[in-house]
Write a protein that holds these residues in place. Structure first.
Motif, mmCIF file in Angstrom:
data_model
loop_
_atom_site.group_PDB
_atom_site.id
_atom_site.type_symbol
_atom_site.label_atom_id
_atom_site.label_comp_id
_atom_site.label_asym_id
_atom_site.label_seq_id
_atom_site.Cartn_x
_atom_site.Cartn_y
_atom_site.Cartn_z
ATOM 1 N N GLU A 3 -6.223 -10.370 4.338
ATOM 2 C CA GLU A 3 -6.256 -11.139 3.082
ATOM 3 C C GLU A 3 -5.454 -10.404 2.000
ATOM 4 N N THR A 4 -5.558 -9.075 1.983
ATOM 5 C CA THR A 4 -4.808 -8.254 1.030
ATOM 6 C C THR A 4 -3.314 -8.416 1.282
ATOM 7 N N PHE A 5 -2.956 -8.462 2.549
ATOM 8 C CA PHE A 5 -1.559 -8.607 2.936
ATOM 9 C C PHE A 5 -1.008 -9.964 2.503
ATOM 10 N N ARG A 6 -1.892 -11.004 2.570
ATOM 11 C CA ARG A 6 -1.440 -12.363 2.265
ATOM 12 C C ARG A 6 -1.219 -12.581 0.776
ATOM 13 N N GLN A 13 -1.597 -3.998 -5.640
ATOM 14 C CA GLN A 13 -2.706 -3.216 -6.220
ATOM 15 C C GLN A 13 -3.248 -2.203 -5.214
ATOM 16 N N ALA A 14 -3.377 -2.611 -3.950
ATOM 17 C CA ALA A 14 -3.920 -1.686 -2.937
ATOM 18 C C ALA A 14 -3.004 -0.469 -2.786
ATOM 19 N N CYS A 15 -1.696 -0.690 -2.841
ATOM 20 C CA CYS A 15 -0.749 0.434 -2.695
ATOM 21 C C CYS A 15 -0.820 1.351 -3.908
ATOM 22 N N VAL A 16 -0.910 0.752 -5.102
ATOM 23 C CA VAL A 16 -0.982 1.543 -6.337
ATOM 24 C C VAL A 16 -2.283 2.351 -6.369
ATOM 25 N N LYS A 17 -3.372 1.724 -5.923
ATOM 26 C CA LYS A 17 -4.683 2.383 -5.940
ATOM 27 C C LYS A 17 -4.688 3.638 -5.068
#
Ligand SMILES: C[S@@+](CC[C@H](N)C(=O)[O-])C[C@H]1O[C@@H](n2cnc3c(N)ncnc32)[C@H](O)[C@@H]1O
Length: 192
Positions: A3-6, A13-17
């Motif tokens: 879902e994050t990928f989609r 945001q996940a990469c920045v986090k």
């Protein structure tokens, strides 16, 4: 994870986090409703700092309300100016703790859709961002290929493809949808 990928915004945001630490500083280059501003503030915590740029006062007002609703304790400086001028703000340009700069390009959906990011100013902001982030820091960009964004996306694509050896650059796109947003990530190496 899928879902994050989609959803490109969640993916960025996940990469920045993954990179930001409590106490870091961060920049939201396109505040809009302030979702990324609040997200960045939550990542860096009350000892960190967030700077946010948008050229629309109405967007910044909505973002301010969003920040209030989320009871964010991080010091946040919202700046009604183009991100291409970020180097003119001494507190920001002399801040050596900037771990991330986020851009979600295009227009503010709730506002005047003719007010959209532009290739020349976006590239000027990106060039400053990669210089301003600390070693190990990240710049994320969500770029759109609707008619106004196509030229901007092509120029970003060219530029990230030729960044020097101080950085690693990545591009994530949906291969079978022509108009899905593209996520660019620029990581500054700890050591060149
Ligand atoms: C897609 S929206 C940002 C969405 C935002 N991240 C959010 O969570 O709502 C793009 C924003 O960029 C702003 N913008 C356009 N040109 C700009 C510039 N040169 N500098 C800063 N912001 C700009 C627009 O006003 C708009 O609010």
């Amino acid at each position: 994870m899928i879902e994050t990928f989609r959803r490109q915004t969640l993916f960025a945001q996940a990469c920045v986090k993954d990179i930001l630490k409590p106490g870091d500083s961060a920049v939201d280059g396109t505040v809009g409703t302030g979702e990324d501003t609040v997200f960045l503030a939550q990542c860096v915590g009350p000892k960190g700092k967030v700077y946010g740029f948008d050229i629309q006062k109405a967007a910044l007002e909505e973002a301010q309300e969003n920040i209030r609703k989320n009871a964010v304790e991080t010091p946040i400086q919202l700046i009604c100016d183009g991100h291409q001028h970020m180097g003119n703000y001494p507190k920001l340009s002399e801040d050596s703790d900037i771990g991330a700069v986020m851009f979600n390009l295009g227009y503010w959906p709730d506002g005047d859709q003719s007010v959209t990011t532009q290739a020349d100013t976006t590239l000027a902001a990106l060039k400053q961002s990669v210089r301003l982030i600390r070693p190990g820091g990240i710049v994320s960009v969500i770029a759109y290929s609707h008619s106004a964004g196509q030229d901007e996306k092509e120029q970003i694509d060219q530029w990230v493809g030729h960044l020097d050896h101080h950085y690693d650059t990545y591009c994530f796109e949906v291969k079978n949808h022509n108009h899905a947003p593209t996520v660019y990530l620029i990581l500054k190496k700890e050591r060149p």
